[in-house]
Design an enzyme around this catalytic site. Structure first.
Site, mmCIF file in Angstrom:
data_model
loop_
_atom_site.group_PDB
_atom_site.id
_atom_site.type_symbol
_atom_site.label_atom_id
_atom_site.label_comp_id
_atom_site.label_asym_id
_atom_site.label_seq_id
_atom_site.Cartn_x
_atom_site.Cartn_y
_atom_site.Cartn_z
ATOM 1 C CG ASP A 38 -1.921 -1.134 1.226
ATOM 2 O OD1 ASP A 38 -2.218 -1.647 0.131
ATOM 3 O OD2 ASP A 38 -2.397 -1.509 2.312
ATOM 4 C CE LYS A 39 -0.274 8.621 0.491
ATOM 5 N NZ LYS A 39 -1.357 9.616 0.675
#
Length: 387
Positions: free
Chosen positions: A113-114
């Site tokens: 994820d980010k």
């Protein structure tokens, strides 16, 4: 053995014993390589047939919107954007393969994820095995993204489908576990033995197969894919960096959904701090919707991925190497010390992401189900309108 296999592969390729491949692969497309690759790489590309390989990657995820490339969107930069650009510029793949990743059979093992980092990400793809391939790819990558290893794999290998398990770590300051009523000085706080034991007791509750629909988004309790198998989860002994005490949580599971690990850790933190009862873990596996907080992404690191079944079948067949990275362990450790840990520590000190997130725990409703919360909201709005 590993070195012998690589040498044999290089000898076969340089000797052209397996043929130049289809003309359209090695002729027309090689002309599309960017000029930065130079005539030497282009000429070598004509001679080198494409081979299925895996790359061992390490990267610091700060400033990136995750691993996976968003085709057609340049607004959010990802790790794969930089990787594909380096593959094209180094002459490993034709430019049109960079525009259509299916053409090189590209597959990542884990879609981080980010802001999430990795010390042992694996991607599988078809490339031209040019000379000094790792050096040339790394020359076109920023220093916080490195290719640390390469191995040949079977033609049908898919890094996502062949992966048996994934191990993540989560580095966090230990003041995270201080009770909400305790007055905490960040640099002075030290985790005591009793609290660490309680943290590990709670983390161990996640082991086994459970319905984690409350630990991700857009999955209902009846969705079979919400059931996930966790092999181990524990918090290690604390250590001090830059005057702040940290600890690392390790979790190994078959596979994970988006935000699952951060929510698993977030719920344990809420319990230890006194916001939620221990019974909420069991309740979260039921059908009702439970309010589960999501810990910050900063400390999450993909440590390694496991290919045990593949290794048993192909690792000792005389043609392929087992997907183990013992020789690269030192490089992985050095990268973490240079890029991943400093980023986590410095960002925490400067932005206080964990402390800011801890201040939001009080607004969560850990006692009511989502349905009860909605009903209460409607009642309060209704009474307000009437009054």
């Amino acid at each position: 053995m590993a070195e012998a296999l690589r040498a044999a592969a290089a000898k076969r390729l340089s000797g052209g014993g397996e043929g130049p491949g289809r003309p359209e692969e090695n002729g027309r497309q090689s002309k599309r390589l960017k000029a930065g690759g130079g005539e030497e790489e282009e000429e070598q590309g004509k001679k080198s047939p494409k081979r299925k390989i895996v790359l061992l990657m390490a990267y610091s995820g700060k400033g990136y919107h995750g691993m996976q490339r968003n085709m057609g969107s340049s607004q959010f930069k990802t790790i794969e954007d930089d990787l594909v650009s380096a593959l094209v510029q180094s002459g490993c793949i034709p430019e049109n393969h960079g525009e259509n990743m299916k053409k090189m059979s590209f597959q990542r093992c884990a879609r981080t994820d980010k802001g999430v980092s990795a010390a042992g990400q694996i991607v599988s793809l078809k490339v031209r095995l040019i000379d000094d391939i790792l050096e040339k790819i790394n020359n076109h990558l920023p220093s916080h993204i490195r290719i640390l290893g390469l191995k040949r794999v079977t033609g049908g290998f898919n890094s996502k489908n062949k992966c048996d398990a994934r191990t993540y770590s989560y580095m966090l300051p230990t003041f995270t576990f201080a009770h909400k009523d305790e007055d905490v000085q960040e640099e002075a706080y030290r985790l005591n033995k009793e609290t660490l034991e309680r943290v590990n007791k709670l983390l161990a509750c996640y082991k086994g197969t459970h319905n984690f629909h409350n630990f991700t988004s857009q999955k209902g309790p009846k969705d079979p894919s919400a059931k996930r198998y966790i092999m181990e989860m524990y918090c290690g002994e604390p250590f001090v960096r830059e005057n702040i005490e940290f600890a690392v949580i390790k979790v190994k599971g078959q596979s994970f959904m988006m935000h699952q690990i951060r929510k698993m850790i977030g719920l344990v933190i809420a319990i230890v701090k006194g916001y939620a009862a221990e019974s909420i873990i069991e309740r979260s596996w039921g059908e009702e919707k439970v309010d589960v907080p999501k810990a910050p992404g900063l400390g999450l690191v993909l440590e390694r991925v496991h290919f045990e079944k593949y290794n048993r079948r192909f690792g000792n067949d005389g043609l392929h190497e087992p997907l183990e990275w013992t020789e690269e362990e030192e490089k992985i450790a050095v990268f973490k010390e240079q890029y991943i840990y400093p980023t986590i520590i410095n960002t925490e000190r400067e932005e206080k992401s964990m402390m800011n997130w801890l201040n939001t725990l009080s607004i969560h409703d850990f006692d009511s189900s989502a349905a009860e919360m909605q009903a209460n909201n409607k009642n309060s709005k209704g009474s307000g309108a009437a009054g």
